[in-house]
Design a protein around this motif. Structure first.
Motif, PDB file in Angstrom:
ATOM      1  N   ALA A  93      20.601  46.449  47.829  1.00  0.00           N
ATOM      2  CA  ALA A  93      20.326  47.822  47.379  1.00  0.00           C
ATOM      3  C   ALA A  93      21.166  48.819  48.163  1.00  0.00           C
ATOM      4  CB  ALA A  93      18.836  48.133  47.556  1.00  0.00           C
ATOM      5  N   GLU A  94      21.266  48.646  49.467  1.00  0.00           N
ATOM      6  CA  GLU A  94      22.021  49.603  50.279  1.00  0.00           C
ATOM      7  C   GLU A  94      23.523  49.437  50.087  1.00  0.00           C
ATOM      8  OE1 GLU A  94      20.485  49.987  54.289  1.00  0.00           O
ATOM      9  OE2 GLU A  94      18.437  50.090  53.533  1.00  0.00           O
ATOM     10  N   ALA A  95      23.976  48.201  49.835  1.00  0.00           N
ATOM     11  CA  ALA A  95      25.392  47.997  49.511  1.00  0.00           C
ATOM     12  C   ALA A  95      25.709  48.712  48.192  1.00  0.00           C
ATOM     13  CB  ALA A  95      25.701  46.506  49.409  1.00  0.00           C
ATOM     14  N   GLY A  96      24.826  48.530  47.221  1.00  0.00           N
ATOM     15  CA  GLY A  96      25.016  49.184  45.922  1.00  0.00           C
ATOM     16  C   GLY A  96      25.061  50.698  46.064  1.00  0.00           C
ATOM     17  N   ALA A  97      24.165  51.243  46.893  1.00  0.00           N
ATOM     18  CA  ALA A  97      24.142  52.695  47.109  1.00  0.00           C
ATOM     19  C   ALA A  97      25.426  53.172  47.779  1.00  0.00           C
ATOM     20  CB  ALA A  97      22.924  53.067  47.966  1.00  0.00           C
ATOM     21  N   ALA A  98      26.082  52.281  48.530  1.00  0.00           N
ATOM     22  CA  ALA A  98      27.346  52.632  49.198  1.00  0.00           C
ATOM     23  C   ALA A  98      28.549  52.353  48.293  1.00  0.00           C
ATOM     24  CB  ALA A  98      27.471  51.855  50.507  1.00  0.00           C
ATOM     25  N   GLY A  99      28.267  52.015  47.022  1.00  0.00           N
ATOM     26  CA  GLY A  99      29.355  51.794  46.077  1.00  0.00           C
ATOM     27  C   GLY A  99      29.892  50.374  46.072  1.00  0.00           C
ATOM     28  N   VAL A 100      29.106  49.438  46.631  1.00  0.00           N
ATOM     29  CA  VAL A 100      29.533  48.031  46.680  1.00  0.00           C
ATOM     30  C   VAL A 100      28.519  47.172  45.943  1.00  0.00           C
ATOM     31  CG1 VAL A 100      30.100  46.080  48.183  1.00  0.00           C
ATOM     32  CG2 VAL A 100      30.668  48.401  48.906  1.00  0.00           C
ATOM     33  N   PRO A 101      28.736  46.915  44.656  1.00  0.00           N
ATOM     34  CA  PRO A 101      27.787  46.052  43.937  1.00  0.00           C
ATOM     35  C   PRO A 101      27.860  44.610  44.446  1.00  0.00           C
ATOM     36  CG  PRO A 101      29.589  46.751  42.481  1.00  0.00           C
ATOM     37  CD  PRO A 101      29.844  47.374  43.823  1.00  0.00           C
ATOM     38  N   MET A 102      26.712  43.980  44.541  1.00  0.00           N
ATOM     39  CA  MET A 102      26.625  42.625  45.115  1.00  0.00           C
ATOM     40  C   MET A 102      25.657  41.813  44.276  1.00  0.00           C
ATOM     41  SD  MET A 102      25.318  41.750  48.985  1.00  0.00           S
ATOM     42  CE  MET A 102      26.688  42.577  49.792  1.00  0.00           C
ATOM     43  N   SER A 103      25.991  40.550  44.027  1.00  0.00           N
ATOM     44  CA  SER A 103      25.042  39.704  43.315  1.00  0.00           C
ATOM     45  C   SER A 103      24.839  38.392  44.051  1.00  0.00           C
ATOM     46  CB  SER A 103      25.516  39.455  41.875  1.00  0.00           C
ATOM     47  OG  SER A 103      26.798  38.869  41.895  1.00  0.00           O
ATOM     48  N   ALA A 104      23.731  37.727  43.727  1.00  0.00           N
ATOM     49  CA  ALA A 104      23.387  36.449  44.359  1.00  0.00           C
ATOM     50  C   ALA A 104      23.703  35.319  43.398  1.00  0.00           C
ATOM     51  CB  ALA A 104      21.909  36.438  44.718  1.00  0.00           C
ATOM     52  N   VAL A 105      24.371  34.280  43.892  1.00  0.00           N
ATOM     53  CA  VAL A 105      24.764  33.154  43.038  1.00  0.00           C
ATOM     54  C   VAL A 105      23.882  31.939  43.264  1.00  0.00           C
ATOM     55  CG1 VAL A 105      26.727  31.798  42.238  1.00  0.00           C
ATOM     56  CG2 VAL A 105      27.133  33.917  43.459  1.00  0.00           C
ATOM     57  N   SER A 106      23.521  31.692  44.528  1.00  0.00           N
ATOM     58  CA  SER A 106      22.788  30.473  44.845  1.00  0.00           C
ATOM     59  C   SER A 106      21.952  30.693  46.094  1.00  0.00           C
ATOM     60  CB  SER A 106      23.794  29.322  45.066  1.00  0.00           C
ATOM     61  OG  SER A 106      23.117  28.108  45.226  1.00  0.00           O
ATOM     62  N   GLY A 107      20.695  30.255  46.047  1.00  0.00           N
ATOM     63  CA  GLY A 107      19.818  30.387  47.208  1.00  0.00           C
ATOM     64  C   GLY A 107      19.259  29.036  47.598  1.00  0.00           C
ATOM     65  N   PHE A 108      17.931  28.937  47.572  1.00  0.00           N
ATOM     66  CA  PHE A 108      17.300  27.657  47.916  1.00  0.00           C
ATOM     67  C   PHE A 108      17.675  26.585  46.898  1.00  0.00           C
ATOM     68  CE2 PHE A 108      13.656  24.867  46.832  1.00  0.00           C
ATOM     69  CZ  PHE A 108      13.703  24.050  47.934  1.00  0.00           C
ATOM     70  N   ARG A 109      18.040  25.410  47.406  1.00  0.00           N
ATOM     71  CA  ARG A 109      18.260  24.239  46.553  1.00  0.00           C
ATOM     72  C   ARG A 109      17.402  23.107  47.085  1.00  0.00           C
ATOM     73  NH1 ARG A 109      24.030  25.714  46.121  1.00  0.00           N
ATOM     74  NH2 ARG A 109      24.602  24.441  47.909  1.00  0.00           N
ATOM     75  N   THR A 110      16.745  22.371  46.193  1.00  0.00           N
ATOM     76  CA  THR A 110      15.967  21.209  46.627  1.00  0.00           C
ATOM     77  C   THR A 110      16.917  20.091  47.024  1.00  0.00           C
ATOM     78  OG1 THR A 110      15.915  20.194  44.441  1.00  0.00           O
ATOM     79  CG2 THR A 110      14.148  21.758  44.943  1.00  0.00           C
ATOM     80  N   GLY A 111      16.393  19.102  47.739  1.00  0.00           N
ATOM     81  CA  GLY A 111      17.195  17.937  48.110  1.00  0.00           C
ATOM     82  C   GLY A 111      17.752  17.250  46.865  1.00  0.00           C
ATOM     83  N   ALA A 112      16.953  17.193  45.796  1.00  0.00           N
ATOM     84  CA  ALA A 112      17.383  16.541  44.552  1.00  0.00           C
ATOM     85  C   ALA A 112      18.524  17.322  43.888  1.00  0.00           C
ATOM     86  CB  ALA A 112      16.200  16.413  43.599  1.00  0.00           C
ATOM     87  N   GLU A 113      18.430  18.652  43.891  1.00  0.00           N
ATOM     88  CA  GLU A 113      19.503  19.474  43.305  1.00  0.00           C
ATOM     89  C   GLU A 113      20.806  19.316  44.087  1.00  0.00           C
ATOM     90  OE1 GLU A 113      16.839  23.105  41.369  1.00  0.00           O
ATOM     91  OE2 GLU A 113      17.403  23.158  43.479  1.00  0.00           O
ATOM     92  N   GLN A 114      20.681  19.241  45.426  1.00  0.00           N
ATOM     93  CA  GLN A 114      21.871  19.046  46.253  1.00  0.00           C
ATOM     94  C   GLN A 114      22.487  17.679  45.959  1.00  0.00           C
ATOM     95  OE1 GLN A 114      23.074  21.465  48.200  1.00  0.00           O
ATOM     96  NE2 GLN A 114      24.870  20.238  48.689  1.00  0.00           N
ATOM     97  N   ASP A 115      21.645  16.692  45.741  1.00  0.00           N
ATOM     98  CA  ASP A 115      22.096  15.342  45.405  1.00  0.00           C
ATOM     99  C   ASP A 115      22.910  15.368  44.107  1.00  0.00           C
ATOM    100  OD1 ASP A 115      22.195  12.551  45.867  1.00  0.00           O
ATOM    101  OD2 ASP A 115      20.651  12.247  44.355  1.00  0.00           O
ATOM    102  N   GLN A 116      22.384  16.044  43.081  1.00  0.00           N
ATOM    103  CA  GLN A 116      23.101  16.159  41.794  1.00  0.00           C
ATOM    104  C   GLN A 116      24.449  16.829  41.972  1.00  0.00           C
ATOM    105  OE1 GLN A 116      20.518  18.341  39.215  1.00  0.00           O
ATOM    106  NE2 GLN A 116      19.267  16.564  38.645  1.00  0.00           N
ATOM    107  N   LEU A 117      24.443  17.924  42.745  1.00  0.00           N
ATOM    108  CA  LEU A 117      25.675  18.688  42.971  1.00  0.00           C
ATOM    109  C   LEU A 117      26.722  17.814  43.659  1.00  0.00           C
ATOM    110  CD1 LEU A 117      26.545  21.717  42.587  1.00  0.00           C
ATOM    111  CD2 LEU A 117      25.952  22.040  44.993  1.00  0.00           C
ATOM    112  N   TYR A 118      26.286  17.116  44.707  1.00  0.00           N
ATOM    113  CA  TYR A 118      27.217  16.285  45.486  1.00  0.00           C
ATOM    114  C   TYR A 118      27.763  15.137  44.637  1.00  0.00           C
ATOM    115  CZ  TYR A 118      29.124  13.411  49.203  1.00  0.00           C
ATOM    116  OH  TYR A 118      29.970  12.668  49.980  1.00  0.00           O
ATOM    117  N   VAL A 119      26.884  14.519  43.842  1.00  0.00           N
ATOM    118  CA  VAL A 119      27.319  13.412  42.970  1.00  0.00           C
ATOM    119  C   VAL A 119      28.334  13.907  41.944  1.00  0.00           C
ATOM    120  CG1 VAL A 119      26.529  11.850  41.137  1.00  0.00           C
ATOM    121  CG2 VAL A 119      25.278  11.966  43.295  1.00  0.00           C
TER     122      VAL A 119
END
Ligand SMILES: [Zn+2]
Length: 232
Positions: A93-119
């Motif tokens: 929110a404060e980055a956006g107010a300073a004219g810097v839009p920011m978005s989130a791509v990836s946060g918590f991943r389960t062990g199983a999701e990490q396994d899929q990604l790595y495979v």
């Protein structure tokens, strides 16, 4: 009189001896010095427990395969632990107010999701390349719910090292510590962290530690006096 003096001396010696015995064996008489000698600072920094905001996960320090945080909350569309999620929302929110839009791509991943990604990385690029760009299952900081990958909403240099020179990347490098985040894999520290520069991968550690690490220019491993983790 010599006899009287000898008796007096004996009495004094017996009294001193009894006093010493009472001091040594009186319950609790020695507890105070023992307690005050305990190191106060060392007990505070918990980097082993997966639920600690200072937990260190790297190629030498895995998390339990089934570990998942119990306090997930929304951080701009991805899940993070509540404390980190609140800090991210405020930062974005404060980055956006300073004219810097920011978005989130990836946060918590389960062990199983990490396994899929790595495979999938291994199948597409081979095991060597997969290790360079992705953590093996059980070794990803994302499984703690304290790591978040950020981006420019227009996708400029997404998950690429040139992200550091973009609006969101340069703003995060200069300001994220005030919200409790560090750039976990800084440039030139691959021999310590095990990862090339990832200017998009932010790790929540709380403002006090984040500011100290930012100002000193140290990695999390160096800050906590842990050995380098260049490989598995
Ligand atoms: Zn990441």
């Amino acid at each position: 009189m010599p006899r009287q003096r000898a008796r007096l001396l004996r009495t004094v010696i017996v009294c001193v001896f009894l006093g010493l015995l009472i001091y040594l064996f009186w319950p609790g008489s020695k507890e105070l010095p023992a307690q005050s000698a305990q190191p106060a600072a060392a007990a505070v920094l918990d980097f082993d427990s997966p639920d600690s905001t200072l937990v260190v996960v790297n190629k030498k320090r895995p998390v339990p395969a089934d570990h998942a945080p119990q306090d997930l909350a929304d951080a701009g569309g991805v899940p993070l632990r509540a404390e980190a999620a609140g800090a991210y929302r405020q930062m974005a929110a404060e980055a956006g107010a300073a004219g810097v839009p920011m978005s989130a791509v990836s946060g918590f991943r389960t062990g199983a999701e990490q396994d899929q990604l790595y495979v999938s990385y291994t199948e597409n690029f081979g095991p060597e390349a997969a290790d360079a760009i992705s953590a093996r299952p059980g070794y990803s900081e994302h499984q703690t719910g304290l790591a978040i990958d950020i981006a420019n909403p227009d996708g400029t240099c997404a998950l690429e090292s040139c992200f550091a020179e973009t609006l969101a990347g340069s703003w995060a490098a200069a300001n994220a510590q005030h919200y409790g985040f560090i750039i976990r894999y800084p440039a030139g520290a691959e021999h310590i962290t095990g990862y090339a520069h990832e200017p998009w991968h932010l790790r929540y550690v709380g403002t006090e530690h984040a500011r100290t690490m930012h100002d000193a220019g140290t990695t999390l491993e160096e800050y906590l006096g842990l050995p380098a983790a260049p490989g598995y």
